[in-house]
Design a protein around this motif. Structure first.
Motif, PDB file in Angstrom:
ATOM      1  N   LEU A   1       0.829  -1.204   0.000  1.00 35.80           N
ATOM      2  CA  LEU A   1       0.000   0.000   0.000  1.00 35.80           C
ATOM      3  C   LEU A   1       0.868   1.260   0.000  1.00 35.80           C
ATOM      4  CD1 LEU A   1      -2.771  -1.102   2.511  1.00 35.80           C
ATOM      5  CD2 LEU A   1      -3.150  -0.485   0.109  1.00 35.80           C
ATOM      6  N   ARG A   2       1.935   1.230   0.768  1.00 37.40           N
ATOM      7  CA  ARG A   2       2.868   2.371   0.782  1.00 37.40           C
ATOM      8  C   ARG A   2       3.482   2.581  -0.600  1.00 37.40           C
ATOM      9  NH1 ARG A   2       7.595   2.274   5.145  1.00 37.40           N
ATOM     10  NH2 ARG A   2       8.595   0.758   3.736  1.00 37.40           N
ATOM     11  N   ALA A   3       3.886   1.495  -1.230  1.00 38.17           N
ATOM     12  CA  ALA A   3       4.509   1.592  -2.553  1.00 38.17           C
ATOM     13  C   ALA A   3       3.520   2.117  -3.586  1.00 38.17           C
ATOM     14  CB  ALA A   3       5.032   0.220  -2.973  1.00 38.17           C
ATOM     15  N   MET A   4       2.282   1.623  -3.566  1.00 38.63           N
ATOM     16  CA  MET A   4       1.300   2.006  -4.568  1.00 38.63           C
ATOM     17  C   MET A   4       1.025   3.505  -4.547  1.00 38.63           C
ATOM     18  SD  MET A   4      -2.642   0.678  -5.161  1.00 38.63           S
ATOM     19  CE  MET A   4      -3.256   1.458  -3.667  1.00 38.63           C
ATOM     20  N   LEU A   5       0.815   4.060  -3.370  1.00 39.93           N
ATOM     21  CA  LEU A   5       0.458   5.472  -3.300  1.00 39.93           C
ATOM     22  C   LEU A   5       1.648   6.363  -3.646  1.00 39.93           C
ATOM     23  CD1 LEU A   5      -1.678   7.523  -2.913  1.00 39.93           C
ATOM     24  CD2 LEU A   5      -1.464   7.300  -0.428  1.00 39.93           C
ATOM     25  N   HIS A   6       2.845   6.000  -3.194  1.00 35.82           N
ATOM     26  CA  HIS A   6       4.033   6.756  -3.601  1.00 35.82           C
ATOM     27  C   HIS A   6       4.196   6.720  -5.121  1.00 35.82           C
ATOM     28  CE1 HIS A   6       5.742   6.634   0.629  1.00 35.82           C
ATOM     29  NE2 HIS A   6       6.048   7.860   0.246  1.00 35.82           N
ATOM     30  N   PHE A   7       3.950   5.565  -5.721  1.00 37.84           N
ATOM     31  CA  PHE A   7       4.110   5.415  -7.165  1.00 37.84           C
ATOM     32  C   PHE A   7       3.138   6.328  -7.917  1.00 37.84           C
ATOM     33  CE2 PHE A   7       2.878   2.880 -11.043  1.00 37.84           C
ATOM     34  CZ  PHE A   7       3.994   3.227 -11.798  1.00 37.84           C
ATOM     35  N   ASP A   8       1.887   6.379  -7.461  1.00 39.13           N
ATOM     36  CA  ASP A   8       0.926   7.245  -8.137  1.00 39.13           C
ATOM     37  C   ASP A   8       1.237   8.721  -7.916  1.00 39.13           C
ATOM     38  OD1 ASP A   8      -0.542   5.373  -9.530  1.00 39.13           O
ATOM     39  OD2 ASP A   8      -1.888   4.969  -7.862  1.00 39.13           O
ATOM     40  N   LEU A   9       1.743   9.068  -6.743  1.00 39.17           N
ATOM     41  CA  LEU A   9       2.191  10.449  -6.523  1.00 39.17           C
ATOM     42  C   LEU A   9       3.346  10.786  -7.461  1.00 39.17           C
ATOM     43  CD1 LEU A   9       2.039  10.686  -2.626  1.00 39.17           C
ATOM     44  CD2 LEU A   9       0.558  11.876  -4.255  1.00 39.17           C
ATOM     45  N   LEU A  10       4.260   9.840  -7.640  1.00 36.17           N
ATOM     46  CA  LEU A  10       5.380  10.040  -8.553  1.00 36.17           C
ATOM     47  C   LEU A  10       4.875  10.270  -9.974  1.00 36.17           C
ATOM     48  CD1 LEU A  10       8.566   9.807  -8.887  1.00 36.17           C
ATOM     49  CD2 LEU A  10       8.116   7.450  -9.596  1.00 36.17           C
ATOM     50  N   ARG A  11       3.905   9.454 -10.404  1.00 32.06           N
ATOM     51  CA  ARG A  11       3.400   9.580 -11.776  1.00 32.06           C
ATOM     52  C   ARG A  11       2.657  10.898 -11.987  1.00 32.06           C
ATOM     53  NH1 ARG A  11       0.476   4.343 -14.054  1.00 32.06           N
ATOM     54  NH2 ARG A  11      -0.864   4.490 -12.207  1.00 32.06           N
ATOM     55  N   LEU A  12       2.052  11.420 -10.939  1.00 34.24           N
ATOM     56  CA  LEU A  12       1.305  12.668 -11.052  1.00 34.24           C
ATOM     57  C   LEU A  12       2.192  13.900 -10.915  1.00 34.24           C
ATOM     58  CD1 LEU A  12      -1.828  11.768  -8.897  1.00 34.24           C
ATOM     59  CD2 LEU A  12      -1.865  12.293 -11.334  1.00 34.24           C
ATOM     60  N   PHE A  13       3.120  13.871  -9.954  1.00 34.56           N
ATOM     61  CA  PHE A  13       3.811  15.092  -9.557  1.00 34.56           C
ATOM     62  C   PHE A  13       5.273  15.182 -10.016  1.00 34.56           C
ATOM     63  CE2 PHE A  13       0.317  14.935  -6.484  1.00 34.56           C
ATOM     64  CZ  PHE A  13      -0.093  16.260  -6.461  1.00 34.56           C
ATOM     65  N   ALA A  14       5.798  14.160 -10.652  1.00 31.37           N
ATOM     66  CA  ALA A  14       7.206  14.181 -11.065  1.00 31.37           C
ATOM     67  C   ALA A  14       7.311  13.970 -12.575  1.00 31.37           C
ATOM     68  CB  ALA A  14       7.993  13.099 -10.327  1.00 31.37           C
ATOM     69  N   VAL A  15       8.477  14.257 -13.104  1.00 35.71           N
ATOM     70  CA  VAL A  15       8.715  13.997 -14.523  1.00 35.71           C
ATOM     71  C   VAL A  15       8.834  12.489 -14.739  1.00 35.71           C
ATOM     72  CG1 VAL A  15       9.864  16.214 -14.860  1.00 35.71           C
ATOM     73  CG2 VAL A  15      11.239  14.189 -14.322  1.00 35.71           C
ATOM     74  N   ASP A  16       8.680  12.081 -15.985  1.00 38.73           N
ATOM     75  CA  ASP A  16       8.768  10.672 -16.330  1.00 38.73           C
ATOM     76  C   ASP A  16      10.187  10.131 -16.105  1.00 38.73           C
ATOM     77  OD1 ASP A  16       7.555   8.269 -17.664  1.00 38.73           O
ATOM     78  OD2 ASP A  16       9.170   8.672 -19.099  1.00 38.73           O
ATOM     79  N   PHE A  17      10.284   8.824 -15.916  1.00 38.19           N
ATOM     80  CA  PHE A  17      11.595   8.198 -15.679  1.00 38.19           C
ATOM     81  C   PHE A  17      12.567   8.507 -16.801  1.00 38.19           C
ATOM     82  CE2 PHE A  17      14.640   4.714 -16.045  1.00 38.19           C
ATOM     83  CZ  PHE A  17      15.128   4.642 -14.743  1.00 38.19           C
ATOM     84  N   ASN A  18      12.094   8.594 -18.029  1.00 30.82           N
ATOM     85  CA  ASN A  18      12.954   8.808 -19.188  1.00 30.82           C
ATOM     86  C   ASN A  18      13.023  10.279 -19.611  1.00 30.82           C
ATOM     87  OD1 ASN A  18      13.713   5.947 -19.895  1.00 30.82           O
ATOM     88  ND2 ASN A  18      11.489   5.770 -19.916  1.00 30.82           N
ATOM     89  N   SER A  19      12.692  11.166 -18.696  1.00 27.24           N
ATOM     90  CA  SER A  19      12.751  12.595 -18.994  1.00 27.24           C
ATOM     91  C   SER A  19      14.197  13.082 -19.109  1.00 27.24           C
ATOM     92  CB  SER A  19      12.049  13.386 -17.880  1.00 27.24           C
ATOM     93  OG  SER A  19      12.284  14.773 -18.020  1.00 27.24           O
ATOM     94  N   SER A  20      14.383  14.087 -19.943  1.00 28.49           N
ATOM     95  CA  SER A  20      15.708  14.723 -20.068  1.00 28.49           C
ATOM     96  C   SER A  20      15.836  15.941 -19.172  1.00 28.49           C
ATOM     97  CB  SER A  20      15.955  15.126 -21.528  1.00 28.49           C
ATOM     98  OG  SER A  20      14.952  16.025 -21.964  1.00 28.49           O
ATOM     99  N   ASP A  21      14.775  16.271 -18.442  1.00 31.29           N
ATOM    100  CA  ASP A  21      14.795  17.409 -17.508  1.00 31.29           C
ATOM    101  C   ASP A  21      15.486  16.962 -16.218  1.00 31.29           C
ATOM    102  OD1 ASP A  21      14.349  19.468 -15.744  1.00 31.29           O
ATOM    103  OD2 ASP A  21      12.154  19.344 -15.810  1.00 31.29           O
ATOM    104  N   MET A  22      16.782  17.175 -16.149  1.00 31.31           N
ATOM    105  CA  MET A  22      17.550  16.658 -15.017  1.00 31.31           C
ATOM    106  C   MET A  22      17.210  17.367 -13.713  1.00 31.31           C
ATOM    107  SD  MET A  22      18.835  14.163 -16.343  1.00 31.31           S
ATOM    108  CE  MET A  22      19.546  13.589 -14.804  1.00 31.31           C
ATOM    109  N   GLU A  23      16.853  18.635 -13.790  1.00 25.55           N
ATOM    110  CA  GLU A  23      16.453  19.337 -12.567  1.00 25.55           C
ATOM    111  C   GLU A  23      15.202  18.703 -11.980  1.00 25.55           C
ATOM    112  OE1 GLU A  23      15.250  23.826 -10.973  1.00 25.55           O
ATOM    113  OE2 GLU A  23      15.824  23.520 -13.068  1.00 25.55           O
ATOM    114  N   GLY A  24      14.211  18.447 -12.854  1.00 33.09           N
ATOM    115  CA  GLY A  24      12.997  17.789 -12.395  1.00 33.09           C
ATOM    116  C   GLY A  24      13.249  16.350 -11.970  1.00 33.09           C
ATOM    117  N   TRP A  25      14.114  15.641 -12.701  1.00 30.61           N
ATOM    118  CA  TRP A  25      14.419  14.243 -12.411  1.00 30.61           C
ATOM    119  C   TRP A  25      15.089  14.108 -11.050  1.00 30.61           C
ATOM    120  CZ3 TRP A  25      17.782  10.143 -11.689  1.00 30.61           C
ATOM    121  CH2 TRP A  25      17.371   8.886 -12.154  1.00 30.61           C
TER     122      TRP A  25
END
Length: 489
Positions: free
Chosen positions: A146-170
């Protein structure tokens, strides 16, 4: 239908706010210490704490409305958001707008509050001998996943994608909070958050081994024990399916396939048949295909407001072009051979056409949730089995096209369409998989995440298209006020 323990769970709902969430933490900490001691003395106490977590996860700000359907369906343009209240700004990726920010803030705040509840359980369990409780490993496994699932969805909503080139955001993604304490958790990189999510899910997989016996392919709604109806709990197969989803989002398709295959090969989650679609029950967890879902009458009620009513600030208007997605020119008739079209779309008292797949007739007729007496659970299916077949098809598309098509056709055939193996082309493409995903999960909040992963352009109108390669178009804004996070750690 049996009474679900965490529906009526007033005790835990009343006491959980003592654990976390007060602005002045020092005022309530002594009470929290007493409560912890009481809760973690018995199996029933731990189970009550977990039921309280599930109750919090179904809140509007999390999976009861915002994360599961409202935000991503508006932002993907499956629907038009015209009711105001900030949702229309989110739909245009105008995350700087004040009303849009207030929506983002609400989800951020409530999610870290819920994570605090989960961490309280994990910490207490780690201080107790595993022999103390009859289902210690299940308790800990559910909490970790449950902890992992909610962190993961927060990551998908509030952070850049894993393959982003925006290093500041990454390099500054989100905090991954693992302790119920006074500390302020730092922001981690996108890669570090992925690693932490994967670790929690793999640890959960080990803890949840008992589910191999507890989860049955022939599921019923009978029983009131903690080990009954495990699809309402974060079970072993849900943890494996989440691992598949996490690796898929990261574009590590080889690893994603390993876990998707585990879930499929368990044979615990059969696909629906054509007769299931004829008798399709709207607004409930599917007792065949649901791998994990929350019993949530509030979700069923919210879906009626979102998809079936007019004038609400949450109302979403169905894309006028939705029907073209479901036209199967290879089927026995040029149109309508995809059973999802008639089962999942129709009209309500106020809206026509409408996406009715999550609208229960009880709400359509104005009844209350307490009057529901169907054969399944009102609520939100957070993981369903078709996703695992799509992951397998995508992972094998280049390596073994025939096997990829075999997995893909399992879903295609179950939805009443002609298998791709029997079509003139005799093959599938990445576009076929993308379109089928959109069709299958229309209204369920998954399309936007796939668009983000593939950097798809967002077409607001014919002349207004947002560049999918621009990270800010796929990144909700983290609250400026650090106190929103401080108070929930």
């Amino acid at each position: 239908m049996k009474t679900i323990k965490y529906i009526e769970f007033l005790f835990c709902l009343t006491l959980l706010p003592l654990l976390v969430s007060c602005a002045n933490f020092l005022d309530v900490n002594p009470k929290a210490e007493v409560l912890n001691k009481d809760l973690f003395e018995t199996d029933e106490g731990v189970e009550d704490a977990l039921y309280g977590v599930y109750t919090t996860y179904r809140a509007n700000e999390i999976y009861g409305k915002y994360i599961s359907v409202l935000y991503p369906e508006a932002m993907s343009q499956n629907f038009s958001a015209k009711g105001g209240g900030g949702l229309d700004y989110l739909a245009h990726a105008d995350f700087e707008n004040g009303t849009a920010r207030s929506l983002c803030n609400a989800t951020w705040k409530k999610s870290y509050q819920a994570i605090g509840y989960v961490n309280n359980i994990i910490q207490n369990l780690e201080e107790i001998s595993p022999t103390k409780f009859r289902h210690y490993n299940l308790y800990k496994g559910e909490a970790l996943a449950l902890r992992a699932m909610l962190h993961f969805d927060l990551l998908r909503l509030f952070a850049v994608d894993f393959n982003s080139s925006d290093m500041e955001g990454w390099n500054k993604a989100i905090p991954y909070v693992t302790r119920y304490a006074y500390d302020i958790t730092p922001f981690y990189t996108v890669g570090e958050v992925y690693n932490k999510v994967i670790k929690d899910l793999k640890d959960a997989e080990v803890c949840l081994e008992e589910d191999r016996q507890l989860v049955q392919a022939e599921r019923t709604n009978i029983g009131s024990e903690f080990t009954d109806c495990r699809v309402l709990h974060m079970n072993l197969y849900a943890a494996q399916a989440l691992l598949a989803r996490v690796y898929w989002m990261k574009q590590d398709l080889d690893s994603a396939a390993i876990y998707a295959k585990k879930v499929i090969d368990s044979q615990k989650f059969p696909l629906m048949t054509s007769s299931d679609f004829v008798q399709f029950e709207k607004g409930v967890l599917n007792m065949k295909e649901t791998i994990f879902g929350l019993y949530a009458p509030i979700y069923a009620s919210n879906c009626y407001t979102i998809f079936g009513k007019t004038g609400s600030s949450d109302a979403l208007t169905l894309d006028a072009e939705f029907e073209r997605l479901y036209v199967d020119t290879q089927g026995p008739t040029p149109e309508g051979s995809d059973l999802r079209l008639s089962a999942w779309f129709g009209s309500t008292l106020e809206v026509s056409p409408a996406c009715v797949k999550m609208i229960n007739s009880m709400f359509d007729s104005g009844s209350s949730s307490s009057q529901y007496s169907g054969d399944s659970y009102l609520g939100v299916s957070l993981i369903r089995i078709p996703e695992m077949y799509y992951i397998m098809a995508e992972a094998l598309l280049d390596k073994d096209p025939a096997q990829a098509m075999a997995y893909f056709d399992k879903v295609i055939e179950s939805r009443g369409m002609v298998k791709f193996a029997d079509r003139i082309e005799g093959k599938i493409t990445a576009d076929d998989i993308y379109i089928e995903r959109q069709k299958e999960y229309y209204g369920e909040g998954q399309q936007w995440f796939n668009m983000k992963r593939l950097k798809k352009d967002i077409q607001i109108t014919e002349s207004n298209i947002l560049d999918g390669r621009v990270d800010r178009n796929y990144k909700m804004l983290i609250p400026n006020d650090e106190d929103l996070r401080e108070n929930y750690e």
